[in-house]
Design a protein around this motif. Structure first.
Motif, PDB file in Angstrom:
ATOM      1  N   TRP A 277      -0.156   2.346 -14.083  1.00 39.81           N
ATOM      2  CA  TRP A 277       1.066   2.551 -14.426  1.00 39.81           C
ATOM      3  C   TRP A 277       0.470   4.231 -14.954  1.00 39.81           C
ATOM      4  O   TRP A 277       1.097   5.248 -15.166  1.00 39.81           O
ATOM      5  CB  TRP A 277       0.051   1.921 -16.669  1.00 39.81           C
ATOM      6  CG  TRP A 277       1.129   0.684 -15.985  1.00 39.81           C
ATOM      7  CD1 TRP A 277       2.597   1.059 -17.910  1.00 39.81           C
ATOM      8  CD2 TRP A 277       2.043   0.013 -15.351  1.00 39.81           C
ATOM      9  NE1 TRP A 277       3.078  -0.067 -17.608  1.00 39.81           N
ATOM     10  CE2 TRP A 277       3.392  -0.734 -16.193  1.00 39.81           C
ATOM     11  CE3 TRP A 277       1.912  -0.882 -14.420  1.00 39.81           C
ATOM     12  CZ2 TRP A 277       3.714  -2.113 -15.853  1.00 39.81           C
ATOM     13  CZ3 TRP A 277       2.655  -1.765 -13.580  1.00 39.81           C
ATOM     14  CH2 TRP A 277       3.382  -2.479 -14.758  1.00 39.81           C
ATOM     15  N   ASN A 278      -0.905   4.075 -14.764  1.00 40.63           N
ATOM     16  CA  ASN A 278      -1.671   5.830 -14.572  1.00 40.63           C
ATOM     17  C   ASN A 278      -1.019   6.531 -13.237  1.00 40.63           C
ATOM     18  O   ASN A 278      -1.567   7.327 -13.551  1.00 40.63           O
ATOM     19  CB  ASN A 278      -2.994   5.573 -15.019  1.00 40.63           C
ATOM     20  CG  ASN A 278      -3.558   6.961 -15.131  1.00 40.63           C
ATOM     21  OD1 ASN A 278      -4.430   7.553 -14.198  1.00 40.63           O
ATOM     22  ND2 ASN A 278      -3.015   7.582 -16.142  1.00 40.63           N
ATOM     23  N   GLY A 279      -1.314   5.521 -12.368  1.00 45.22           N
ATOM     24  CA  GLY A 279      -2.026   6.746 -11.052  1.00 45.22           C
ATOM     25  C   GLY A 279      -0.973   6.670  -9.971  1.00 45.22           C
ATOM     26  O   GLY A 279      -0.276   7.990  -9.411  1.00 45.22           O
ATOM     27  N   VAL A 280       0.179   6.304  -9.862  1.00 45.52           N
ATOM     28  CA  VAL A 280       1.261   5.739  -9.427  1.00 45.52           C
ATOM     29  C   VAL A 280       2.628   6.852 -10.728  1.00 45.52           C
ATOM     30  O   VAL A 280       3.148   7.592  -9.695  1.00 45.52           O
ATOM     31  CB  VAL A 280       1.539   4.797  -9.168  1.00 45.52           C
ATOM     32  CG1 VAL A 280       3.363   4.995  -8.455  1.00 45.52           C
ATOM     33  CG2 VAL A 280       1.184   3.969  -8.117  1.00 45.52           C
ATOM     34  N   SER A 281       2.695   7.017 -11.968  1.00 39.14           N
ATOM     35  CA  SER A 281       2.860   7.534 -12.435  1.00 39.14           C
ATOM     36  C   SER A 281       2.182   9.231 -12.231  1.00 39.14           C
ATOM     37  O   SER A 281       3.413  10.147 -12.011  1.00 39.14           O
ATOM     38  CB  SER A 281       2.967   7.588 -13.930  1.00 39.14           C
ATOM     39  OG  SER A 281       3.373   6.501 -14.294  1.00 39.14           O
ATOM     40  N   LEU A 282       1.276   9.363 -11.944  1.00 38.38           N
ATOM     41  CA  LEU A 282       1.391  10.959 -11.026  1.00 38.38           C
ATOM     42  C   LEU A 282       1.586  10.870 -10.813  1.00 38.38           C
ATOM     43  O   LEU A 282       2.275  12.458 -10.032  1.00 38.38           O
ATOM     44  CB  LEU A 282      -0.760  10.526 -11.826  1.00 38.38           C
ATOM     45  CG  LEU A 282      -0.984  10.982 -13.635  1.00 38.38           C
ATOM     46  CD1 LEU A 282      -3.067  10.458 -12.476  1.00 38.38           C
ATOM     47  CD2 LEU A 282      -1.398  11.944 -13.882  1.00 38.38           C
ATOM     48  N   LEU A 283       1.220  10.673  -9.520  1.00 40.96           N
ATOM     49  CA  LEU A 283       2.210  10.572  -8.325  1.00 40.96           C
ATOM     50  C   LEU A 283       3.734  11.212  -8.126  1.00 40.96           C
ATOM     51  O   LEU A 283       3.998  12.080  -7.594  1.00 40.96           O
ATOM     52  CB  LEU A 283       1.841   9.782  -7.250  1.00 40.96           C
ATOM     53  CG  LEU A 283       0.687   9.365  -6.097  1.00 40.96           C
ATOM     54  CD1 LEU A 283       1.182   8.006  -5.483  1.00 40.96           C
ATOM     55  CD2 LEU A 283       1.172  10.481  -5.613  1.00 40.96           C
ATOM     56  N   PHE A 284       3.729  10.391  -8.704  1.00 44.59           N
ATOM     57  CA  PHE A 284       5.871  10.831  -9.212  1.00 44.59           C
ATOM     58  C   PHE A 284       6.212  11.633  -9.896  1.00 44.59           C
ATOM     59  O   PHE A 284       7.028  12.906  -9.307  1.00 44.59           O
ATOM     60  CB  PHE A 284       5.823   9.242 -10.251  1.00 44.59           C
ATOM     61  CG  PHE A 284       7.830   9.555 -10.082  1.00 44.59           C
ATOM     62  CD1 PHE A 284       8.829   9.114  -8.653  1.00 44.59           C
ATOM     63  CD2 PHE A 284       8.799   9.751 -11.508  1.00 44.59           C
ATOM     64  CE1 PHE A 284       9.924   9.079  -8.527  1.00 44.59           C
ATOM     65  CE2 PHE A 284      10.198   9.621 -11.157  1.00 44.59           C
ATOM     66  CZ  PHE A 284      10.999   9.823  -9.714  1.00 44.59           C
ATOM     67  N   GLY A 285       5.335  11.786 -10.952  1.00 39.55           N
ATOM     68  CA  GLY A 285       5.581  13.264 -11.795  1.00 39.55           C
ATOM     69  C   GLY A 285       4.794  14.381 -11.245  1.00 39.55           C
ATOM     70  O   GLY A 285       5.732  15.582 -10.825  1.00 39.55           O
ATOM     71  N   ASP A 286       4.260  14.383 -10.184  1.00 39.71           N
ATOM     72  CA  ASP A 286       3.999  15.687  -8.777  1.00 39.71           C
ATOM     73  C   ASP A 286       5.493  15.282  -7.625  1.00 39.71           C
ATOM     74  O   ASP A 286       5.466  16.521  -7.897  1.00 39.71           O
ATOM     75  CB  ASP A 286       2.133  15.465  -8.429  1.00 39.71           C
ATOM     76  CG  ASP A 286       2.236  16.636  -7.319  1.00 39.71           C
ATOM     77  OD1 ASP A 286       3.433  17.657  -7.111  1.00 39.71           O
ATOM     78  OD2 ASP A 286       2.094  16.432  -6.474  1.00 39.71           O
TER      79      ASP A 286
END
Length: 401
Positions: A277-286
């Motif tokens: 929920w945290n890490g892949v959301s950071l990837l998607f935001g970037d």
């Protein structure tokens, strides 16, 4: 974060099944898989710390195709994984408190994960994960100690051997230890820690080693449990295999042994949920930030990322909602095994992309000298690329069998 997110219930079940079928014979494959994932995560972290760019900025230099691939993959994978992670977290809670069905425990876990990541800072999330990793260690490794591993047989398992019919298990153990898409999130977690230059390389490498040694210990513990407690038995496929193990512990040692193991099962599943929920959301935001840049825009730095993306960006939060709410519809299909098959195939298809692009980027002239790969890293990344490409083809073909 890396160890907790990368080790999911599916990894533990696959290792437990391998132990029940082949004893300690495939222990060497677990160790090889740990080394491979350590090499991949080190490469991701090194790229972030020495290039001054995020991995998405690196993929942008390869051409639009790389961004198209990652964006499409992240959307499809997130939809399937959201349901998988929630149902995996709900299963042990239902076993502990059967008055509430798996489906509604799963929904509750998804909502709690959403709230933690939406409102919590990285430092808070990391502390929660640390506590849950402690629970995982005590329960999973404690179970392995309780069933009394045969140290002589474990030693013999360090010699590479391939019993008849074991190749698929070997490939699964080597390729399945320690996460898939979440490995690409490691660089964003180093940024969240405040590590922003090559001066942090030694710290990152130590952190990475501790994380994947921990991962290896978890997986070895489940191999021990499979070899000692379930030898020759038909273990139930999917996450329900861990419920089967809980029942076996209760039958052999009493109900007291079942309860802490189920708590550990929940910790394993829920840490993976929070980490994704945290890490892949950071990837998607970037990804969203990078996708919107015109082709004429200069190469983006980590400072550009931190100004315009991160945990408070609309794209981060939009993907967080995507992971949580649309997959809840899949929970009403009551077909967890099919979801696990699709999730496994999708995960296998990302790994050759990650290994191949890291090989190219870390040997590019654009990389500073201290960040370029030497022969050890290139050798391991090349082996990863070959293995994961084979696994991807095998998984894809398996969907149509």
């Amino acid at each position: 974060m890396a160890a907790a997110t990368g080790v999911g219930a599916g990894d533990l079940v696959a290792t437990m099944v391998a132990g029940s079928k082949y004893g300690y014979t495939l222990l060497w494959a677990v160790l090889v898989g740990t080394v491979f994932k350590l090499a991949l995560a080190e490469a991701v972290g090194r790229f972030h710390l020495t290039s001054g760019r995020t991995i998405l900025s690196g993929w942008r230099t390869l051409g639009r195709w790389a961004l198209v691939y990652f964006g499409a993959y992240a959307l499809v994978w997130g939809f399937v994984y959201g349901a998988t992670a929630m149902s995996s977290s709900g299963l042990p809670l239902n076993a502990l408190f059967p008055a509430v069905s798996v489906r509604y425990w799963a929904i509750l876990c998804g909502l709690i994960g959403l709230a933690l990541v939406w409102f919590g800072r990285y430092s808070v999330i990391e502390k929660i994960m640390t506590v849950l990793v402690g629970v995982m260690f005590v329960t999973v490794v404690g179970t392995a100690i309780m069933v009394a591993p045969n140290l002589a047989d474990m030693g013999s398992g360090l010699v590479p051997r391939l019993p008849d019919g074991s190749l698929v298990y070997v490939l699964g153990l080597v390729g399945g230890v320690g996460g898939t898409i979440t490995m690409a999130a490691y660089g964003y977690w180093t940024l969240a820690k405040g590590w922003r230059s090559s001066g942090w390389l030694s710290m990152m490498r130590m952190d990475n080693a501790v994380g994947y040694i921990t991962t290896g210990i978890f997986v070895i513990a489940m191999l021990v449990v499979g070899a000692e407690l379930l030898a020759g038995q038909q273990v139930v496929a999917g996450d329900t295999g861990l419920l089967f193990l809980g029942d076996k512990l209760a039958a052999d040692y009493g109900q007291w042994a079942r309860i802490p193991f189920l708590i550990g099962f929940f910790a394993v599943s829920f840490t993976s949920l929070i980490g994704v929920w945290n890490g892949v959301s950071l990837l998607f935001g970037d990804w969203w930030r990078t996708w919107q840049l015109p082709s004429s825009a200069p190469e983006q730095t980590t400072e550009d990322y931190e100004r315009t993306a991160g945990q408070r960006s609309p794209a981060f939060r939009g993907y967080l909602l995507w992971l949580t709410f649309p997959p809840m519809a899949l929970l009403f299909l009551d077909k967890p095994f099919q979801l696990t098959v699709i999730y496994g195939a999708l995960g296998a298809m990302f790994m050759p992309f990650l290994a191949g692009t890291l090989l190219y980027l870390l040997n590019s002239r654009r990389m500073p000298a201290e960040g370029r790969s030497h022969w050890v890293s290139n050798f391991l990344l090349g082996l990863c690329l070959a293995l994961f490409a084979y696994l991807a083809v095998n998984e894809f073909v398996g969907l149509f069998d």
